[in-house]
Enzyme design. Structure first.
Site, PDB file in Angstrom:
ATOM      1  N   ASP A   1       1.370   5.780  -3.539  1.00 17.97           N
ATOM      2  CA  ASP A   1       0.339   6.336  -2.657  1.00 17.97           C
ATOM      3  C   ASP A   1      -1.285   5.538  -3.080  1.00 17.97           C
ATOM      4  O   ASP A   1      -0.779   5.100  -3.764  1.00 17.97           O
ATOM      5  CB  ASP A   1       0.334   8.146  -3.073  1.00 17.97           C
ATOM      6  CG  ASP A   1      -0.729   8.818  -2.296  1.00 17.97           C
ATOM      7  OD1 ASP A   1      -0.620   8.560  -1.348  1.00 17.97           O
ATOM      8  OD2 ASP A   1      -1.577   9.346  -3.455  1.00 17.97           O
TER       9      ASP A   1
ATOM     10  N   ASP B   1      -4.379   7.128  -2.075  1.00 15.43           N
ATOM     11  CA  ASP B   1      -5.791   8.460  -1.967  1.00 15.43           C
ATOM     12  C   ASP B   1      -5.036   8.460  -3.570  1.00 15.43           C
ATOM     13  O   ASP B   1      -4.222   9.809  -3.342  1.00 15.43           O
ATOM     14  CB  ASP B   1      -5.958   8.822  -1.406  1.00 15.43           C
ATOM     15  CG  ASP B   1      -6.913   8.335   0.215  1.00 15.43           C
ATOM     16  OD1 ASP B   1      -7.384   7.404  -0.152  1.00 15.43           O
ATOM     17  OD2 ASP B   1      -6.637   8.824   1.237  1.00 15.43           O
TER      18      ASP B   1
ATOM     19  N   ASP C   1       0.276  11.267  -6.520  1.00 16.81           N
ATOM     20  CA  ASP C   1      -0.411  12.124  -6.911  1.00 16.81           C
ATOM     21  C   ASP C   1      -0.604  13.510  -6.352  1.00 16.81           C
ATOM     22  O   ASP C   1      -1.566  14.955  -6.845  1.00 16.81           O
ATOM     23  CB  ASP C   1      -1.833  11.681  -6.921  1.00 16.81           C
ATOM     24  CG  ASP C   1      -2.862  12.369  -6.354  1.00 16.81           C
ATOM     25  OD1 ASP C   1      -2.196  11.024  -4.944  1.00 16.81           O
ATOM     26  OD2 ASP C   1      -3.951  12.584  -5.330  1.00 16.81           O
TER      27      ASP C   1
HETATM   28  C1  BG6 Z   1      -4.403  10.826   2.428  1.00 14.48           C
HETATM   29  C2  BG6 Z   1      -4.843  12.053   2.025  1.00 14.48           C
HETATM   30  O1  BG6 Z   1      -3.961   9.570   1.881  1.00 14.48           O
HETATM   31  O2  BG6 Z   1      -4.788  10.590   3.570  1.00 14.48           O
HETATM   32  C3  BG6 Z   1      -6.028  12.708   2.403  1.00 14.48           C
HETATM   33  O3  BG6 Z   1      -4.704  12.479   0.309  1.00 14.48           O
HETATM   34  C4  BG6 Z   1      -5.784  12.399   4.052  1.00 14.48           C
HETATM   35  O4  BG6 Z   1      -6.368  13.756   2.039  1.00 14.48           O
HETATM   36  C5  BG6 Z   1      -4.779  11.790   4.910  1.00 14.48           C
HETATM   37  O5  BG6 Z   1      -6.027  13.949   5.074  1.00 14.48           O
HETATM   38  C6  BG6 Z   1      -5.054  11.042   5.716  1.00 14.48           C
HETATM   39  O6  BG6 Z   1      -6.532  10.574   5.859  1.00 14.48           O
HETATM   40  P1  BG6 Z   1      -7.199   9.002   6.876  1.00 14.48           P
HETATM   41  O7  BG6 Z   1      -7.917   8.535   5.609  1.00 14.48           O
HETATM   42  O8  BG6 Z   1      -6.292   8.345   8.015  1.00 14.48           O
HETATM   43  O9  BG6 Z   1      -8.212  10.210   7.171  1.00 14.48           O
HETATM   44 MG    MG Z   2      -2.582  10.817  -2.757  1.00 20.64          MG
END
Ligand code: BG6
Ligand code: MG
Length: 217
Positions: A9, A11, A171
């Site tokens: 993953d 984020d 996470d």
């Molecule tokens: C995930 C995050 O990696 O990506 C989420 O944990 C987030 O919180 C999701 O909403 C979508 O992200 P993005 O960058 O496409 O808005």
């Molecule tokens: Mg994550």
């Protein structure tokens, strides 16, 4: 079955953009007069942008929002988020993270990214990790976000390995659930360690290298 690949993953595992997601959503919530805190933010981990907005809107007391208004809010959140991401640099990735990714590839494991984010490639570029993954499965190639297994199944497909030959590092509880629904091993770090479905729990990324399944490729 022997593990042939690791799917990470992004984020909260490779980079700590959670704070930026939080600040950007907080700006939107404040504008709408919606209560939003770090606990609610935990529920947004691994969840897509539009689904995150729906979670935030659970506490919205105003008139029903039209679809295009919701899309405008999500776009605004993304503009704020991207502005915050703009300040990221290679210093935002630890040496330990770089070392772990390198070591897995040296041991001949496939290494992929499995992220719900549509900003994943931009983030990897900002932090100098564009070449650290063999394949990338992200928010741009899926229709359902975690806990649906699609993002990880796609990563396995891109790598050319079977789902049961993959281990996912996550996470978020939604990500651990997605990994198990994909038929993969699930390694939890951070907030996901409280998730009962996890097969392994680690405190820092390089501990992956000590898990028996990562010992040889
Ligand atoms: C995930 C995050 O990696 O990506 C989420 O944990 C987030 O919180 C999701 O909403 C979508 O992200 P993005 O960058 O496409 O808005
Ligand atoms: Mg994550």
């Amino acid at each position: 079955m022997a593990i042939k690949a690791f799917i990470f993953d992004l984020d909260g595992v490779i980079v700590f953009t959670d704070r930026y997601h939080y600040l950007a959503w907080k700006a939107i919530a404040d504008e709408l007069g919606i209560y939003f805190d770090e606990t609610i933010n935990h529920r947004l981990r691994g969840v897509s942008r539009m689904e995150s907005l729906e979670i935030i809107l659970e506490k919205y007391g105003g008139p029903k929002l039209r679809e295009e208004q919701k899309e405008a809010l999500a776009e605004k959140k993304n503009r704020i988020y991207r502005e915050l991401l703009g300040g990221m640099s290679p210093e935002d990735v630890s040496e330990e993270t770089r070392y772990t990714l390198r070591a897995l590839r040296e041991r001949k494991f496939g290494v992929a990214l499995g992220s719900s984010s549509k900003n994943a490639k931009y983030i990897l570029k900002k932090v100098g990790l564009s070449d650290a993954f063999d394949k990338i499965s992200d928010g741009t190639n899926i229709t359902k976000s975690k806990p649906d297994p699609e993002v990880f199944l796609k990563a396995a497909e891109f790598l050319g390995v079977k789902p049961e030959e993959c281990a996912v590092v996550e996470d978020a509880c939604s990500g651990i659930e997605a990994a198990k629904r994909a038929g993969m091993a699930a390694v939890a770090i951070g907030d996901a360690c409280r998730c009962e479905l996890a097969d392994y729990r680690i405190e820092c990324l390089k501990e992956i290298l000590e898990i028996p399944m990562a010992a040889g490729g």
